[in-house]
Motif scaffolding. Structure first.
Motif, short mmCIF file in Angstrom:
data_model
loop_
_atom_site.label_atom_id
_atom_site.label_comp_id
_atom_site.label_asym_id
_atom_site.label_seq_id
_atom_site.Cartn_x
_atom_site.Cartn_y
_atom_site.Cartn_z
N ILE A 35 31.14 45.51 31.47
CA ILE A 35 31.70 46.45 32.24
C ILE A 35 30.78 46.29 33.66
CG2 ILE A 35 29.95 48.27 31.39
CD1 ILE A 35 32.19 50.27 31.99
N SER A 36 31.51 46.32 34.72
CA SER A 36 30.92 46.07 36.10
C SER A 36 31.01 47.34 37.07
CB SER A 36 31.60 44.69 36.66
OG SER A 36 33.18 45.33 36.89
N ASN A 37 31.72 48.40 36.43
CA ASN A 37 31.61 49.48 37.49
C ASN A 37 30.40 50.33 37.15
OD1 ASN A 37 33.29 50.00 34.94
ND2 ASN A 37 33.95 51.72 35.89
N GLU A 38 30.23 51.14 37.88
CA GLU A 38 28.99 52.21 37.92
C GLU A 38 29.59 53.35 36.98
OE1 GLU A 38 26.38 53.98 41.18
OE2 GLU A 38 27.72 55.55 40.98
N ILE A 39 28.69 53.72 36.00
CA ILE A 39 29.05 55.01 34.88
C ILE A 39 28.12 55.92 35.46
CG2 ILE A 39 30.29 53.25 33.31
CD1 ILE A 39 27.51 53.54 31.76
N ARG A 40 28.75 57.25 35.46
CA ARG A 40 27.94 58.29 35.77
C ARG A 40 28.30 59.56 34.72
NH1 ARG A 40 26.20 59.30 40.75
NH2 ARG A 40 26.99 61.32 40.87
N PHE A 41 27.28 60.65 34.85
CA PHE A 41 27.65 61.92 34.44
C PHE A 41 27.74 62.71 35.67
CE2 PHE A 41 25.12 61.06 30.04
CZ PHE A 41 26.36 61.15 29.33
N ASP A 42 29.18 62.72 36.11
CA ASP A 42 29.35 63.63 37.32
C ASP A 42 28.94 65.09 37.23
OD1 ASP A 42 30.67 61.36 38.48
OD2 ASP A 42 32.65 61.93 37.43
N THR A 43 29.10 65.75 36.22
CA THR A 43 28.81 67.24 36.06
C THR A 43 27.24 67.30 36.60
OG1 THR A 43 27.99 66.98 33.66
CG2 THR A 43 30.18 67.93 34.36
N GLU A 44 26.26 66.23 36.18
CA GLU A 44 24.80 66.39 36.79
C GLU A 44 24.59 65.31 37.83
OE1 GLU A 44 21.91 66.60 33.64
OE2 GLU A 44 23.20 67.90 32.39
N LEU A 46 24.34 62.11 37.75
CA LEU A 46 23.35 61.20 37.30
C LEU A 46 24.19 59.79 37.10
CD1 LEU A 46 21.56 63.28 34.44
CD2 LEU A 46 20.70 62.48 36.60
N THR A 47 23.45 58.66 37.72
CA THR A 47 23.89 57.54 37.46
C THR A 47 23.28 56.89 36.16
OG1 THR A 47 24.15 57.07 39.73
CG2 THR A 47 23.90 55.05 38.48
N ILE A 48 23.99 56.28 35.50
CA ILE A 48 23.67 55.68 34.19
C ILE A 48 23.58 54.20 34.20
CG2 ILE A 48 24.31 55.45 31.83
CD1 ILE A 48 26.02 58.03 32.18
N LEU A 49 22.16 53.71 33.91
CA LEU A 49 22.06 52.22 33.78
C LEU A 49 21.91 51.81 32.50
CD1 LEU A 49 19.53 52.08 36.71
CD2 LEU A 49 21.86 51.76 36.93
N ARG A 50 22.46 50.73 32.03
CA ARG A 50 22.45 50.35 30.66
C ARG A 50 21.36 49.10 30.71
NH1 ARG A 50 26.98 49.67 31.96
NH2 ARG A 50 27.37 47.73 31.00
N GLN A 51 20.75 48.56 29.61
CA GLN A 51 19.97 47.53 29.33
C GLN A 51 19.85 47.34 27.77
OE1 GLN A 51 18.76 44.92 31.54
NE2 GLN A 51 18.55 43.74 29.41
N TRP A 52 20.64 46.27 27.42
CA TRP A 52 20.71 45.98 26.08
C TRP A 52 19.48 45.09 25.71
CZ3 TRP A 52 23.98 47.71 22.19
CH2 TRP A 52 24.99 47.87 22.87
N THR A 65 18.59 50.56 25.93
CA THR A 65 17.97 51.42 26.90
C THR A 65 18.57 52.08 27.90
OG1 THR A 65 15.93 50.23 26.67
CG2 THR A 65 15.86 51.62 28.42
N ILE A 66 18.97 53.19 27.95
CA ILE A 66 19.87 53.98 29.11
C ILE A 66 18.60 54.90 30.04
CG2 ILE A 66 21.43 55.96 29.27
CD1 ILE A 66 22.59 53.74 27.84
N THR A 67 19.05 54.51 31.39
CA THR A 67 18.23 55.05 32.39
C THR A 67 19.09 56.01 33.13
OG1 THR A 67 16.84 53.35 32.30
CG2 THR A 67 16.43 54.36 34.39
N PHE A 68 18.57 57.30 33.52
CA PHE A 68 19.33 58.04 34.46
C PHE A 68 18.77 58.15 35.70
CE2 PHE A 68 20.18 59.75 30.02
CZ PHE A 68 21.36 59.65 29.90
N LYS A 69 19.54 58.30 36.65
CA LYS A 69 18.96 58.15 38.09
C LYS A 69 19.80 59.26 38.91
CE LYS A 69 16.46 54.02 38.58
NZ LYS A 69 16.21 52.83 39.29
N ASP A 70 18.98 60.13 39.74
CA ASP A 70 19.83 61.09 40.38
C ASP A 70 20.43 60.47 42.00
OD1 ASP A 70 17.54 60.77 42.13
OD2 ASP A 70 16.83 62.76 41.49
N SER A 71 20.84 61.16 42.75
CA SER A 71 21.36 60.57 43.94
C SER A 71 20.35 60.00 44.79
CB SER A 71 22.29 61.49 44.71
OG SER A 71 21.53 62.95 45.15
N ALA A 72 19.03 60.39 44.82
CA ALA A 72 17.98 59.86 45.38
C ALA A 72 17.19 58.53 44.80
CB ALA A 72 16.88 60.75 45.96
#
Length: 143
Positions: A35-44, A46-52, A65-72
């Motif tokens: 998957i190449s597009n950015e995935i997000r939890f829009d309600t919060e 949060l951008t979701i980064l994945r690393q197998w 490993t799942i990493t969550f980052k905010d807009s900053a």
């Protein structure tokens, strides 16, 4: 009743092909998570980064490993309860529960991810509040 139980047991062991837990399978099968597009939890927001870390693979436990980052671009935990599961839409079943462990702020280790057979799988991440789903994202995997 005994006949029904035996029939259901037979169907359980024969319906989806060879089980990776029967001891008869020898070769691990690697999968593709492209998957190449950015995935997000829009309600919060949060951008979701994945690393197998291991996998995705069939017939063994995968680790992600799942990493969550905010807009900053700061690491941030979701406000809700974070969970994950996998589903095989073509076969109509999932797999064992995935273990989610918080490693640090915004960083979660997902273990016990068992893809029990090759084919198309959907990987689902969810946020819940008191058991009520309020955000979800999924992406396809081919193994």
């Amino acid at each position: 009743m005994k006949l029904l139980s035996l029939t259901l047991l037979f169907l359980l062991f024969t319906s989806c092909g060879d089980s990776p837990f029967s001891g008869g399978l020898k070769e691990l099968v690697s999968g593709v998570d492209n998957i190449s597009n950015e995935i997000r939890f829009d309600t919060e927001a949060l951008t979701i980064l994945r690393q197998w870390n291991k996998g995705p693979i069939v017939y063994d436990s995968s680790t992600l490993t799942i990493t969550f980052k905010d807009s900053a671009n700061n690491l941030k935990d979701p406000a809700g309860e974070f969970s994950a599961y996998i589903w095989m839409p073509d076969m109509g079943h999932g797999s064992y529960p995935i273990t989610v462990t918080r490693i640090a702020t915004g960083v979660y280790q997902l273990t016990d991810i068992y893809f029990t057979m090759g084919g198309l799988w959907d990987f689902h991440l969810q946020l819940k509040d008191n058991g009520n789903l309020y955000d979800s994202i999924s992406w396809p995997l081919t193994l």
